[in-house]
Enzyme design. Structure first.
Site, mmCIF file in Angstrom:
data_model
loop_
_atom_site.group_PDB
_atom_site.id
_atom_site.type_symbol
_atom_site.label_atom_id
_atom_site.label_comp_id
_atom_site.label_asym_id
_atom_site.label_seq_id
_atom_site.Cartn_x
_atom_site.Cartn_y
_atom_site.Cartn_z
ATOM 1 N N ARG A 51 0.911 -1.325 0.047
ATOM 2 C CA ARG A 51 -0.076 0.035 0.118
ATOM 3 C C ARG A 51 0.752 1.130 0.066
ATOM 4 O O ARG A 51 1.672 1.178 0.962
ATOM 5 C CB ARG A 51 -0.857 0.072 1.150
ATOM 6 C CG ARG A 51 -1.514 1.255 1.143
ATOM 7 C CD ARG A 51 -2.771 1.352 2.320
ATOM 8 N NE ARG A 51 -3.897 0.640 2.129
ATOM 9 C CZ ARG A 51 -5.006 0.498 2.613
ATOM 10 N NH1 ARG A 51 -5.016 1.377 3.835
ATOM 11 N NH2 ARG A 51 -6.014 0.025 2.271
ATOM 12 N N HIS A 95 -7.687 0.214 -5.642
ATOM 13 C CA HIS A 95 -7.752 -0.875 -4.399
ATOM 14 C C HIS A 95 -8.299 -2.416 -4.917
ATOM 15 O O HIS A 95 -9.563 -2.538 -4.436
ATOM 16 C CB HIS A 95 -8.438 -0.271 -3.369
ATOM 17 C CG HIS A 95 -8.029 -0.901 -1.885
ATOM 18 N ND1 HIS A 95 -7.442 -2.059 -1.631
ATOM 19 C CD2 HIS A 95 -8.820 -0.476 -0.772
ATOM 20 C CE1 HIS A 95 -7.719 -2.226 -0.552
ATOM 21 N NE2 HIS A 95 -8.136 -1.116 0.265
HETATM 22 N N1 CP Z 1 -11.162 -0.715 3.294
HETATM 23 C C1 CP Z 1 -9.849 -0.389 3.765
HETATM 24 O O1 CP Z 1 -8.980 -0.406 2.756
HETATM 25 O O2 CP Z 1 -9.559 -0.369 5.152
HETATM 26 P P1 CP Z 1 -8.209 -0.049 5.595
HETATM 27 O O3 CP Z 1 -7.559 1.363 5.121
HETATM 28 O O4 CP Z 1 -8.499 -0.078 6.921
HETATM 29 O O5 CP Z 1 -7.295 -0.988 5.158
#
Ligand code: CP
Length: 313
Positions: free
Chosen positions: A109, A140
Site C-alpha cells: 500500500r 484498491h
Molecule cells: N477498506 C480499507 O482499505 O480499510 P483499511 O484502510 O483499514 O485497510
C-alpha cells in the site's frame, strides 16, 4: 478440497487489467474457503508474505495477515516508515528488491498512483507476486473483489442491479476499482450521489461510458433509495483533498439518515469499505440493511483465495 487452476496473471495491480475469468475464479474459490475454512489450513505452510504499508490500514493489512495465517503461512512487514530504512530515504525499488529476497509474495500500500505497477515490474525479475493493497487514489483491487463477493453472496448475481454510490467518488480508490469490476459483468444501473467537486474522475467516467454500466448522476438519495439494491457509502478521503477549504465545505453532507431507510426495499444492502467517520450513524448498524462488517470479514476469504492462487502450488 476442490482443486483450483492458476490465474492468468501473477500480480494483482488493478481490476481494470484483470480478466473476468480470473475474477470469477477468485470469487468461486473464496466461496469454497468461506464454506470450509479449516480445509485450507496447510495450503501455504512454510511460505512468507511481506506486508509493505506506507499508509495506515486496519482491514487490508490485518485481513491479509489473518488470511496468510489461516493458510498456514507467516508474515513479515512494516506499517509505517518509522523503524525502517525508509526513514533514511531508501527507495520503493530497493525496498521491493529486499522484500523479494525475504518473502514469497508482497502486499503493498503506497500513496502514489502507479506504485504497485512499479513494484510489480521490480518483483517480476525475482518471480515474486505483488498484490496492491491500494495505490494512491488510483485503485484498491482486493477491496473491489471483496465488495463484489459480498454483493454476489447476497443477490447471487452481479448484473441487473441498481447500485447507488454516495460520498467521495473522486478520491476514493475503492469506487474506481468497484466500477471497473462491475463493468466486467452484465448490465447494472449505477446512480452517483456526490457534490459536483467530488464526482467521478473524468478519465474513469469516460472509460465507463463505453462499458455495460448505465451511469446516472442522481440528485437526491431520498427520491431514489426505494429503487436501490445496493447503497455503497464512502468516507470523504480528507487526506487526498487538494484544498482543505473544499473538505470543510462538503464534510457532513453525505451522512445517512436512519429515517431514509423506511423507503428502502427490504433487500437493500448498505456497504462501506470502512473506516467510517460520520457517514453512517451507529444506530444503522442494527438494521438488516447494514452489511459492512460482514463485507469486511469477507476480505479474509477473498484474500485467502488470492494468496493461494498467487503463492500456493
Ligand atoms: N477498506 C480499507 O482499505 O480499510 P483499511 O484502510 O483499514 O485497510
Amino acid at each position: 478440497m476442490v482443486s483450483h487452476r492458476k490465474l492468468s496473471t501473477s500480480h494483482i495491480i488493478g481490476i481494470r487489467e484483470m480478466s473476468e475469468e480470473d475474477i470469477q475464479k477468485i470469487l468461486d474459490y473464496a466461496k469454497e474457503m468461506k464454506n470450509n475454512p479449516f480445509e485450507y489450513s496447510e495450503r501455504l505452510n512454510g511460505k512468507i508474505l511481506a506486508l509493505a504499508f506506507w499508509e495506515p490500514s486496519t482491514r487490508t493489512r490485518l485481513s491479509f495477515e489473518s488470511a496468510m495465517l489461516r493458510l498456514g503461512g507467516r508474515t513479515i512487514g512494516f506499517s509505517s516508515q518509522a523503524g525502517t530504512s525508509l526513514e533514511k530515504g531508501e527507495s520503493l525499488t530497493d525496498t521491493i528488491i529486499m522484500l523479494a529476497g525475504y518473502s514469497d509474495g508482497i502486499v503493498i500500500r503506497h500513496p502514489l498512483r502507479g506504485s504497485a505497477k512499479l513494484a510489480a515490474n521490480v518483483a517480476e525479475r525475482y518471480g515474486i507476486p505483488i498484490i496492491s493493497g491500494g495505490s494512491g487514489s488510483q485503485e484498491h483491487p482486493t477491496q473491489a473483489l471483496l465488495d463484489i463477493f459480498t454483493i454476489n453472496e447476497r443477490f447471487n448475481r452481479l448484473s441487473g442491479l441498481n447500485i447507488g454510490l454516495i460520498g467521495d467518488l473522486r478520491y476514493s480508490r475503492t469506487i474506481s476499482s468497484l466500477l471497473f469490476a462491475l463493468s466486467k459483468f452484465g448490465r447494472n444501473r449505477i446512480s452517483l450521489f456526490s457534490h459536483p467537486s467530488l464526482g467521478l474522475q473524468e478519465e474513469l467516467h469516460y472509460y465507463l461510458t463505453n462499458t455495460n454500466l448505465e451511469l446516472i448522476q442522481a440528485k437526491n438519495l431520498a427520491e431514489s433509495i426505494s429503487e436501490l439494491d445496493v447503497l455503497y457509502v464512502t468516507r470523504l478521503q480528507k487526506e487526498r483533498f487538494p484544498d482543505p477549504m473544499l473538505y470543510n465545505e462538503v464534510k457532513g453532507i453525505y451522512q445517512l439518515r436512519t429515517a431514509l431507510l423506511n423507503s428502502a426495499k427490504p433487500e437493500l444492502i448498505i456497504l462501506h469499505p470502512l473506516p467510517r467517520v460520520d457517514e453512517i450513524p451507529y444506530e444503522i448498524d442494527k438494521s438488516n440493511h447494514a452489511l459492512y462488517f460482514e463485507q469486511a470479514k469477507n476480505g479474509v476469504y477473498v484474500r485467502m483465495s488470492i494468496l493461494d492462487f498467487l503463492i500456493g502450488s
